[in-house]
Design a protein around this motif. Structure first.
Motif, PDB file in Angstrom:
ATOM      1  N   TYR A  38      -4.070   8.293 -20.916  1.00 17.14           N
ATOM      2  CA  TYR A  38      -5.343   7.947 -21.531  1.00 17.14           C
ATOM      3  C   TYR A  38      -5.253   8.068 -23.044  1.00 17.14           C
ATOM      4  CZ  TYR A  38      -7.314   8.366 -16.856  1.00 17.14           C
ATOM      5  OH  TYR A  38      -7.589   8.200 -15.528  1.00 17.14           O
ATOM      6  N   PRO A  39      -5.916   7.170 -23.760  1.00 18.73           N
ATOM      7  CA  PRO A  39      -5.947   7.289 -25.222  1.00 18.73           C
ATOM      8  C   PRO A  39      -6.894   8.413 -25.638  1.00 18.73           C
ATOM      9  CG  PRO A  39      -7.324   5.470 -24.534  1.00 18.73           C
ATOM     10  CD  PRO A  39      -6.646   5.995 -23.289  1.00 18.73           C
ATOM     11  N   GLU A  40      -6.774   8.871 -26.852  1.00 15.53           N
ATOM     12  CA  GLU A  40      -7.637   9.919 -27.394  1.00 15.53           C
ATOM     13  C   GLU A  40      -9.113   9.504 -27.318  1.00 15.53           C
ATOM     14  OE1 GLU A  40      -7.955  13.770 -28.961  1.00 15.53           O
ATOM     15  OE2 GLU A  40      -6.143  12.737 -28.321  1.00 15.53           O
ATOM     16  N   SER A  41      -9.379   8.218 -27.467  1.00 16.49           N
ATOM     17  CA  SER A  41     -10.759   7.716 -27.433  1.00 16.49           C
ATOM     18  C   SER A  41     -11.421   7.901 -26.068  1.00 16.49           C
ATOM     19  CB  SER A  41     -10.795   6.243 -27.825  1.00 16.49           C
ATOM     20  OG  SER A  41     -10.026   5.475 -26.908  1.00 16.49           O
ATOM     21  N   ALA A  42     -10.627   8.171 -25.032  1.00 20.79           N
ATOM     22  CA  ALA A  42     -11.193   8.371 -23.693  1.00 20.79           C
ATOM     23  C   ALA A  42     -12.086   9.607 -23.645  1.00 20.79           C
ATOM     24  CB  ALA A  42     -10.079   8.480 -22.662  1.00 20.79           C
ATOM     25  N   ILE A  43     -11.835  10.577 -24.509  1.00 22.57           N
ATOM     26  CA  ILE A  43     -12.649  11.790 -24.532  1.00 22.57           C
ATOM     27  C   ILE A  43     -14.102  11.435 -24.865  1.00 22.57           C
ATOM     28  CG2 ILE A  43     -13.032  13.996 -25.714  1.00 22.57           C
ATOM     29  CD1 ILE A  43      -9.949  14.093 -26.081  1.00 22.57           C
ATOM     30  N   GLU A  44     -14.298  10.659 -25.901  1.00 20.59           N
ATOM     31  CA  GLU A  44     -15.652  10.249 -26.294  1.00 20.59           C
ATOM     32  C   GLU A  44     -16.276   9.361 -25.225  1.00 20.59           C
ATOM     33  OE1 GLU A  44     -19.230   9.766 -28.175  1.00 20.59           O
ATOM     34  OE2 GLU A  44     -17.654  11.214 -28.612  1.00 20.59           O
ATOM     35  N   ARG A  45     -15.504   8.446 -24.647  1.00 19.65           N
ATOM     36  CA  ARG A  45     -16.038   7.550 -23.619  1.00 19.65           C
ATOM     37  C   ARG A  45     -16.498   8.345 -22.399  1.00 19.65           C
ATOM     38  NH1 ARG A  45     -15.591   2.196 -22.357  1.00 19.65           N
ATOM     39  NH2 ARG A  45     -16.171   2.011 -24.532  1.00 19.65           N
ATOM     40  N   VAL A  46     -15.691   9.313 -21.969  1.00 21.45           N
ATOM     41  CA  VAL A  46     -16.072  10.139 -20.816  1.00 21.45           C
ATOM     42  C   VAL A  46     -17.365  10.893 -21.131  1.00 21.45           C
ATOM     43  CG1 VAL A  46     -15.415  12.146 -19.406  1.00 21.45           C
ATOM     44  CG2 VAL A  46     -13.758  10.327 -19.844  1.00 21.45           C
ATOM     45  N   SER A  47     -17.478  11.398 -22.348  1.00 20.34           N
ATOM     46  CA  SER A  47     -18.685  12.104 -22.754  1.00 20.34           C
ATOM     47  C   SER A  47     -19.904  11.181 -22.689  1.00 20.34           C
ATOM     48  CB  SER A  47     -18.503  12.656 -24.168  1.00 20.34           C
ATOM     49  OG  SER A  47     -19.683  13.256 -24.625  1.00 20.34           O
ATOM     50  N   GLN A  48     -19.751   9.952 -23.172  1.00 25.32           N
ATOM     51  CA  GLN A  48     -20.844   8.979 -23.116  1.00 25.32           C
ATOM     52  C   GLN A  48     -21.223   8.669 -21.674  1.00 25.32           C
ATOM     53  OE1 GLN A  48     -18.917   5.854 -25.419  1.00 25.32           O
ATOM     54  NE2 GLN A  48     -20.519   6.018 -26.968  1.00 25.32           N
ATOM     55  N   VAL A  49     -20.217   8.421 -20.847  1.00 21.69           N
ATOM     56  CA  VAL A  49     -20.461   8.084 -19.443  1.00 21.69           C
ATOM     57  C   VAL A  49     -21.170   9.243 -18.750  1.00 21.69           C
ATOM     58  CG1 VAL A  49     -19.322   7.664 -17.220  1.00 21.69           C
ATOM     59  CG2 VAL A  49     -18.599   6.388 -19.255  1.00 21.69           C
ATOM     60  N   ARG A  50     -20.702  10.470 -18.948  1.00 28.63           N
ATOM     61  CA  ARG A  50     -21.332  11.644 -18.326  1.00 28.63           C
ATOM     62  C   ARG A  50     -22.792  11.764 -18.748  1.00 28.63           C
ATOM     63  NH1 ARG A  50     -20.733  12.856 -14.039  1.00 28.63           N
ATOM     64  NH2 ARG A  50     -22.085  14.623 -14.302  1.00 28.63           N
ATOM     65  N   GLY A  51     -23.034  11.592 -20.035  1.00 29.62           N
ATOM     66  CA  GLY A  51     -24.400  11.689 -20.529  1.00 29.62           C
ATOM     67  C   GLY A  51     -25.316  10.654 -19.908  1.00 29.62           C
ATOM     68  N   LEU A  52     -24.828   9.438 -19.772  1.00 29.24           N
ATOM     69  CA  LEU A  52     -25.633   8.375 -19.171  1.00 29.24           C
ATOM     70  C   LEU A  52     -25.867   8.628 -17.680  1.00 29.24           C
ATOM     71  CD1 LEU A  52     -24.071   5.344 -21.042  1.00 29.24           C
ATOM     72  CD2 LEU A  52     -26.419   6.192 -21.282  1.00 29.24           C
ATOM     73  N   ILE A  53     -24.839   9.100 -16.990  1.00 30.64           N
ATOM     74  CA  ILE A  53     -24.993   9.417 -15.567  1.00 30.64           C
ATOM     75  C   ILE A  53     -25.994  10.559 -15.396  1.00 30.64           C
ATOM     76  CG2 ILE A  53     -23.811  10.421 -13.573  1.00 30.64           C
ATOM     77  CD1 ILE A  53     -21.367   8.676 -14.354  1.00 30.64           C
ATOM     78  N   GLU A  54     -25.889  11.576 -16.231  1.00 32.28           N
ATOM     79  CA  GLU A  54     -26.832  12.700 -16.159  1.00 32.28           C
ATOM     80  C   GLU A  54     -28.253  12.260 -16.473  1.00 32.28           C
ATOM     81  OE1 GLU A  54     -25.110  15.668 -18.716  1.00 32.28           O
ATOM     82  OE2 GLU A  54     -23.510  16.101 -17.277  1.00 32.28           O
ATOM     83  N   ALA A  55     -28.394  11.188 -17.231  1.00 30.29           N
ATOM     84  CA  ALA A  55     -29.718  10.640 -17.530  1.00 30.29           C
ATOM     85  C   ALA A  55     -30.225   9.743 -16.404  1.00 30.29           C
ATOM     86  CB  ALA A  55     -29.677   9.854 -18.838  1.00 30.29           C
ATOM     87  N   GLY A  56     -29.408   9.580 -15.360  1.00 25.25           N
ATOM     88  CA  GLY A  56     -29.835   8.799 -14.209  1.00 25.25           C
ATOM     89  C   GLY A  56     -29.482   7.330 -14.266  1.00 25.25           C
ATOM     90  N   ILE A  57     -28.600   6.957 -15.182  1.00 23.73           N
ATOM     91  CA  ILE A  57     -28.204   5.546 -15.294  1.00 23.73           C
ATOM     92  C   ILE A  57     -27.096   5.281 -14.267  1.00 23.73           C
ATOM     93  CG2 ILE A  57     -27.359   3.738 -16.838  1.00 23.73           C
ATOM     94  CD1 ILE A  57     -30.042   5.028 -17.696  1.00 23.73           C
ATOM     95  N   PRO A  58     -27.260   4.286 -13.404  1.00 20.97           N
ATOM     96  CA  PRO A  58     -26.224   3.971 -12.419  1.00 20.97           C
ATOM     97  C   PRO A  58     -24.941   3.464 -13.090  1.00 20.97           C
ATOM     98  CG  PRO A  58     -28.297   2.860 -11.897  1.00 20.97           C
ATOM     99  CD  PRO A  58     -28.444   3.447 -13.259  1.00 20.97           C
ATOM    100  N   THR A  59     -23.803   3.717 -12.447  1.00 20.74           N
ATOM    101  CA  THR A  59     -22.518   3.333 -13.034  1.00 20.74           C
ATOM    102  C   THR A  59     -22.414   1.826 -13.253  1.00 20.74           C
ATOM    103  OG1 THR A  59     -21.475   3.326 -10.839  1.00 20.74           O
ATOM    104  CG2 THR A  59     -21.238   5.334 -12.164  1.00 20.74           C
ATOM    105  N   GLY A  60     -23.040   1.038 -12.396  1.00 18.15           N
ATOM    106  CA  GLY A  60     -23.016  -0.416 -12.588  1.00 18.15           C
ATOM    107  C   GLY A  60     -23.700  -0.836 -13.875  1.00 18.15           C
TER     108      GLY A  60
END
Length: 120
Positions: A38-60
């Motif tokens: 994984y590139p270093e930028s994956a850390i920020e992307r995972v953080s964004q994805v987690r935050g959106l999922i925790e906010a109830g946004i579906p993965t699709g």
């Protein structure tokens, strides 16, 4: 970085990281031995994805939002379906309520600490 390091640095399990990759939310290169890199930028992307999922946004929906997550200054506006826009507007309103509650709680703690006498 390998998946174990990404998991350690983000606090997200390797199982979830593999799921995110399967859903197209993060990407890795495969090394000759088959390991994910994984590139270093994956850390920020995972953080964004987690935050959106925790906010109830579906993965699709998160998948559809990826171009905006990657480049918030893009001159072209994304085209989305009305139901997706409605879902996001509802989630945003819920987030606004949670932020308001958290802000009030933080302010109450701040006021309490300002008035309290601390002893050992």
């Amino acid at each position: 970085m390998r998946i174990g390091e990404l998991a350690a640095r983000t606090g997200v399990s390797t199982r979830l990281l593999r799921y995110y990759e399967q859903q197209g939310l993060i990407a890795s290169e495969r090394e000759a031995n088959g390991y994910r890199d994984y590139p270093e930028s994956a850390i920020e992307r995972v953080s964004q994805v987690r935050g959106l999922i925790e906010a109830g946004i579906p993965t699709g929906v998160i998948y559809d939002m990826l171009p905006c997550l990657a480049n918030t200054s893009s001159p072209t506006a994304p085209v989305i379906m009305q139901d997706v826009a409605d879902t996001l507007a509802e989630r945003r309103a819920q987030l606004d309520q949670r932020i308001g509650c958290l802000t009030r709680n933080r302010d109450a703690i701040t006021a309490y600490l300002a008035r309290a006498t601390v002893t050992n």
